[in-house]
Design an enzyme around this catalytic site. Structure first.
Site, PDB file in Angstrom:
ATOM      1  N   ARG A 157      33.539  27.685  34.465  1.00 36.75           N
ATOM      2  CA  ARG A 157      33.803  27.135  35.797  1.00 36.75           C
ATOM      3  C   ARG A 157      32.645  26.270  36.282  1.00 36.75           C
ATOM      4  O   ARG A 157      32.856  25.385  37.126  1.00 36.75           O
ATOM      5  CB  ARG A 157      34.045  28.300  36.769  1.00 36.75           C
ATOM      6  CG  ARG A 157      34.623  27.879  38.112  1.00 36.75           C
ATOM      7  CD  ARG A 157      35.003  29.085  38.953  1.00 36.75           C
ATOM      8  NE  ARG A 157      35.548  28.679  40.232  1.00 36.75           N
ATOM      9  CZ  ARG A 157      36.825  28.404  40.467  1.00 36.75           C
ATOM     10  NH1 ARG A 157      37.702  28.476  39.485  1.00 36.75           N
ATOM     11  NH2 ARG A 157      37.237  28.041  41.675  1.00 36.75           N
ATOM     12  N   PHE A 179      42.351  35.000  43.171  1.00 37.99           N
ATOM     13  CA  PHE A 179      41.522  34.359  44.190  1.00 37.99           C
ATOM     14  C   PHE A 179      40.965  33.027  43.669  1.00 37.99           C
ATOM     15  O   PHE A 179      40.952  32.017  44.384  1.00 37.99           O
ATOM     16  CB  PHE A 179      40.371  35.301  44.579  1.00 37.99           C
ATOM     17  CG  PHE A 179      39.744  34.994  45.915  1.00 37.99           C
ATOM     18  CD1 PHE A 179      39.008  33.838  46.114  1.00 37.99           C
ATOM     19  CD2 PHE A 179      39.886  35.876  46.975  1.00 37.99           C
ATOM     20  CE1 PHE A 179      38.424  33.565  47.346  1.00 37.99           C
ATOM     21  CE2 PHE A 179      39.304  35.609  48.210  1.00 37.99           C
ATOM     22  CZ  PHE A 179      38.571  34.447  48.396  1.00 37.99           C
ATOM     23  N   PHE A 180      40.504  33.017  42.426  1.00 37.68           N
ATOM     24  CA  PHE A 180      39.989  31.778  41.856  1.00 37.68           C
ATOM     25  C   PHE A 180      41.095  30.732  41.739  1.00 37.68           C
ATOM     26  O   PHE A 180      40.876  29.538  41.991  1.00 37.68           O
ATOM     27  CB  PHE A 180      39.375  32.045  40.478  1.00 37.68           C
ATOM     28  CG  PHE A 180      37.984  32.625  40.529  1.00 37.68           C
ATOM     29  CD1 PHE A 180      36.910  31.859  40.961  1.00 37.68           C
ATOM     30  CD2 PHE A 180      37.742  33.927  40.128  1.00 37.68           C
ATOM     31  CE1 PHE A 180      35.626  32.382  41.007  1.00 37.68           C
ATOM     32  CE2 PHE A 180      36.464  34.464  40.162  1.00 37.68           C
ATOM     33  CZ  PHE A 180      35.393  33.685  40.600  1.00 37.68           C
ATOM     34  N   PHE A 215      33.651  32.964  51.220  1.00 41.42           N
ATOM     35  CA  PHE A 215      33.256  33.727  50.036  1.00 41.42           C
ATOM     36  C   PHE A 215      33.872  35.126  50.059  1.00 41.42           C
ATOM     37  O   PHE A 215      33.848  35.836  49.065  1.00 41.42           O
ATOM     38  CB  PHE A 215      31.729  33.840  49.952  1.00 41.42           C
ATOM     39  CG  PHE A 215      31.234  34.279  48.599  1.00 41.42           C
ATOM     40  CD1 PHE A 215      31.114  33.376  47.559  1.00 41.42           C
ATOM     41  CD2 PHE A 215      30.904  35.605  48.364  1.00 41.42           C
ATOM     42  CE1 PHE A 215      30.681  33.788  46.297  1.00 41.42           C
ATOM     43  CE2 PHE A 215      30.464  36.031  47.115  1.00 41.42           C
ATOM     44  CZ  PHE A 215      30.349  35.115  46.069  1.00 41.42           C
TER      45      PHE A 215
END
Length: 361
Positions: free
Chosen positions: A338, A95-96, A198
């Protein structure tokens, strides 16, 4: 204070949280948990990223552990069987990477590449077995994640998860258009969109295979259970906005609660930060209240039958992990590379982004 006061793991040492981002109530009321499988989880997700070619070997070596993606999931889905947690952690890492691909497609003006990927993900979500060897590593990795996640519970859960993620893909498409056209959504528009980008309902859905129990609709739609679910995710999304505001301003982003407040409510940066923080703190206090309601609801379910006891235990397990989301998200934002924008050579270009995998030449 240390993220894991009792931990002997050298990876997690005392962490300095900037005053503007410090939440004493989290450090005091939400003890951090960590799934005992975590060391193996980190190792296997790193290997999975390499196997699926989602990050290049040099990026994996330099950044994968420091990004702390596995830490986030290992702090949330406590009690999950190891194979469930592994599938969730790999999916989260995917997902990231997907989020980064989406960002690079915006930055480099590749609308056709994004539309193609969007179509492929929709298709792979419904028939992942047919896409395990897709030429795009992002599609193949996604398919692999879906095959594994679909194996844990029944068809009803699988259909619900797919419906929820189809909506996430479409929300990412709306975000793509907004960023391409320079549209800053209003606060209300942003809050609605943020729950989709999200992926609130995805992370909530995944509580169930972690508890090894598919919750009936009556439980999922119970007002207290639903409110607790949303509060843990809203906290995560808005705290992320608070922490990533410098990164997103540097990257000309238009999707951040702080940015919407500045653009549409006429707030100065300092005022917007204060308002986002207020909303974050409100999520915490409301969760502490509604948590008690959910526990009382679980007690009512536990009426003496075997089925009632099993269902009540599953509700309590899901609620426990909603609580864990607060601490896991909080510490993740202060450990993960990140969000360490000040250490990047270019504040608008994350050093862990794999440009080749993102389609750049």
């Amino acid at each position: 204070m240390p993220a894991f006061p009792q931990s002997t793991t050298t990876t997690h040492t005392a962490i300095s949280v900037p005053p503007a981002l410090s939440l004493p109530v989290i450090e005091r009321e939400f003890p951090r948990q960590l799934h005992p499988y975590w060391p193996r989880l980190q190792e296997k997700t790193r290997a999975w990223l390499l196997e699926k070619r989602l990050m290049s070997p040099d990026k994996v070596e330099a950044y994968a552990d420091g990004l702390c993606y596995t830490d986030l999931m290992a702090g949330y889905y406590i009690g999950a069987p190891d194979q469930v947690l592994q599938a969730i952690a790999d999916y989260s890492a995917w997902f990231f990477v997907w989020d980064d691909r989406h960002d690079r497609d915006v930055i480099h003006g590749r609308p056709e590449a994004w539309r193609r990927l969007r179509r492929r993900l929709h298709t792979a979500l419904d028939s992942p077995w047919d896409h395990l060897h897709h030429r795009d590593p992002l599609v193949a990795g996604f398919a692999d994640s879906m095959v594994r996640l679909y194996s844990f519970l029944g068809e009803g859960w699988n259909v619900r998860f797919a419906d929820d993620f189809h909506a996430v893909i479409e929300a990412y498409d709306r975000e793509f258009r907004n960023r391409t056209e320079g549209i800053v959504p209003t606060v209300d528009e942003y809050l609605e969109l943020r729950r989709m980008t999200f992926a609130h309902w995805i992370w909530i859905d995944l509580l169930e295979p972690s508890a090894e129990y598919e919750l009936p609709a009556a439980v999922r739609q119970n007002s207290a259970y639903r409110r607790a679910s949303l509060l843990c995710q809203d906290f995560a999304a808005w705290y992320n906005d608070l922490c990533s505001l410098p990164k997103e301003i540097a990257g000309d982003e238009v999707h951040n609660l702080g940015i919407s407040l500045i653009h549409h409510e006429g707030m100065r940066l300092e005022e917007a930060v204060k308002e986002v923080r207020r909303r974050v703190e409100e999520c915490i206090s409301e969760f502490l209240d509604v948590e008690k309601e959910v526990l009382r609801y679980a007690d009512r379910i536990d009426s003496g039958s075997v089925r009632g006891a099993e269902l009540a235990d599953a509700v309590r397990a899901c609620l426990f992990n909603m609580r864990n989301w607060f601490s896991s998200v909080y510490w993740f934002h202060h450990e993960s590379g990140r969000y360490m924008v000040d250490s990047w050579d270019d504040r608008s270009t994350p050093p862990y982004v794999n440009n080749e995998a993102a389609g750049e030449k």
